[in-house]
Design a protein around this motif. Sequence first.
Motif, PDB file in Angstrom:
ATOM      1  N   TRP A 105      -7.821   3.948  -1.940  1.00 33.00           N
ATOM      2  CA  TRP A 105      -7.327   2.681  -2.500  1.00 33.00           C
ATOM      3  C   TRP A 105      -7.355   1.589  -1.438  1.00 33.00           C
ATOM      4  CZ3 TRP A 105      -3.612  -0.905  -1.488  1.00 33.00           C
ATOM      5  CH2 TRP A 105      -3.301  -1.829  -2.490  1.00 33.00           C
ATOM      6  N   GLN A 106      -6.869   1.913  -0.229  1.00 31.92           N
ATOM      7  CA  GLN A 106      -6.822   0.914   0.832  1.00 31.92           C
ATOM      8  C   GLN A 106      -8.217   0.424   1.207  1.00 31.92           C
ATOM      9  OE1 GLN A 106      -4.053   1.840   4.144  1.00 31.92           O
ATOM     10  NE2 GLN A 106      -3.350   3.556   2.898  1.00 31.92           N
ATOM     11  N   ARG A 119      -0.165   4.525  -1.634  1.00 32.54           N
ATOM     12  CA  ARG A 119      -1.594   4.368  -1.913  1.00 32.54           C
ATOM     13  C   ARG A 119      -2.391   5.149  -0.874  1.00 32.54           C
ATOM     14  NH1 ARG A 119      -1.983   1.251  -6.783  1.00 32.54           N
ATOM     15  NH2 ARG A 119      -0.623  -0.568  -6.619  1.00 32.54           N
ATOM     16  N   HIS A 147      -9.508  -2.205  -1.481  1.00 32.91           N
ATOM     17  CA  HIS A 147      -8.697  -3.380  -1.787  1.00 32.91           C
ATOM     18  C   HIS A 147      -8.605  -4.319  -0.588  1.00 32.91           C
ATOM     19  CE1 HIS A 147      -7.563  -1.041  -5.280  1.00 32.91           C
ATOM     20  NE2 HIS A 147      -6.973  -2.109  -5.781  1.00 32.91           N
ATOM     21  N   CYS A 201       0.827  -1.209   0.000  1.00 28.31           N
ATOM     22  CA  CYS A 201       0.000   0.000   0.000  1.00 28.31           C
ATOM     23  C   CYS A 201       0.862   1.260   0.000  1.00 28.31           C
ATOM     24  CB  CYS A 201      -0.946   0.003   1.202  1.00 28.31           C
ATOM     25  SG  CYS A 201      -0.125   0.189   2.790  1.00 28.31           S
TER      26      CYS A 201
END
Length: 623
Positions: A465-466, A461, A469, A458
């Motif tokens: 995004w985290q 990121r 995902h 990550c």
Amino acid sequence: MDYIPYNSRNTLHKSKFGALREGEYVVFKVVLPRSLCCSGVDLVIWSDSGDCESIPMSWLSMQGNDEEWWAMGYTAKKADIYFYHFEYHTPWGRMTIRHNGNCCGSLSMGREDWQLSVYSKDFTTPQWLKGGLFYQIFPDRFYSSGEEKKNVPADRVLRKDIFGEPEWRPNSQGKVMNNDYFCGDLKGIEEKLDYIESLGVTCIYLNPIFEAQSNHRYDTADYSKIDPLLGTEKDLKSLCRKAAEKGISVILDGVFSHTGDDSVYFNKYGRYQSLGAFQSQESPYYKWYKFTDYPNEYRSWWGISILPEVVEESEEFLSFITGKDGIARRWLRCGVRGWRLDVADELPDVFLDEFRKAVKQENPEALVLGEVWEDASNKFSYGQRRHYFRGDELDSVMNYPFADAVIGFLRSGVAEGFTDKIMTILENYPKCVIDVLMNHIGTHDTMRAITALAGESCEYRDRSWQSSHSLSEQQYDRGIRLMKMASVIQYTLPGVPSLYYGDEAGMQGYKDPFNRFCYPWGRENKELLEHYRKLGHIRKNTACLKEGEYCTVSEMLGCLAYVRYSGKSKIMVIANRNDHEIDYYLPLDWHNCISLLGGKVQGDKVKIDALEAVILTKEENET
């Protein structure tokens, strides 16, 4: 290959491995080629406080026709951090023996001095923790008793969707409020003590429980009160008492480098009746803080304005925290058995000295553990070398170097180099510190261990995004196998393993707040949970895991093996990081051993599945 004149981890060269107790005697020996025509060797040793000596060594003996040994005895006179190298005299001039970042010396390429840690002769650490197991709980996210809470501020968002995602998006003003609560509480933890006991836990480490305006509670509002959503002082006493009946201690998180701006002490928004430092320079708390342009500009932790930094050296703050009836002692009197100090490397020596004195005077067996992410024996911060392990500050630290070594090995599959990372800590830390190291592989400050082991990186990121995902089914299955391997290594290295709540249940997630979901009661990964319970049982019943020695057997080709031993008790751990089964041929004295966990012993070898770690023993009665 470089000629090796000295190896600090070999007792042929240094008669006692690792750190020394003040006044302890050690013999140094170096071996040099006869062809150097050496006429003398000196030990050059200097302390961090500035003392320096050059001490001649004595010629000892020949080894064959080509090498000669030089030796000398040395007594560590006072607790300090020392650094040393050797200088030898030849017809061509004076030359040095140093090393290049490992334990072995070099005649030509060495650039660094060796470290010698010397600690106080009176330094001891809590015996009750040795051989134990930490369980870290983020209180809001563990379990709610369901009891109604009183005096809860109206600006808190109370959530009932316990499997929901913690809020992370900024509000209309662009601020992340951290004001959503899932209502975990102290009584809820007490209700789950049977579960915690089933894991083999001997010490619960609670993230902050004092009144604060954020769900993480690192913005302390009142050190003297339990946060109303967590319960009361009576609830804490009850938890400590009921836990003690099961052989479990409780330690608290102390956040003393800063407070919240929305606190009794700073009171920026006028929430409290007290006269806060922000409101008036006549406030009893004014000297706690460092204002640069009163009242709107002040020093804050890492520049975060809601966390005004405390002047820890101030007499007023020191007295409040470490005085006879100060915060440090007060909560110990409720049954708490120690403190974990948040950002300990940002607390000055004078504070750590006084804090330890207060804690140990109240209870000599209470624990003082610090958050330090690097090698804490030689940490440099605020322009000076820190002396955490001299005997007058910390008992132990959170062991991030071990965590990095374990996760690095299991992600990369490269075993080579693992031993050096482990041995560096074992060499630099006092043995009494090593026995109580907090060996975690994940905390509230890092991504979940299973995600760190099997997920995408990550790095760079953002939270969006985290949030979107997670591990695929294939990644998760692989992650479970890697978690089993990681936990075997974690539970068998020197120190005390620390299990972050929910890791044993297979919880995944990236960084804050995605590593802080509620414990998945009823949705646990049963296979992984039973694995952790078995590990807890093995740890409890294996004597060498309490204070035993560590020795590497091999580290190559994606496979790591080491031994822990103490008296008649000994185990061998073999971790096969390869994606295929291997036959590991055992040393002669391990033939026909017994498996405590995993593998199939077949006389002189053990069959180990892909991505499997095994624990072997020679003692039939250790289960």
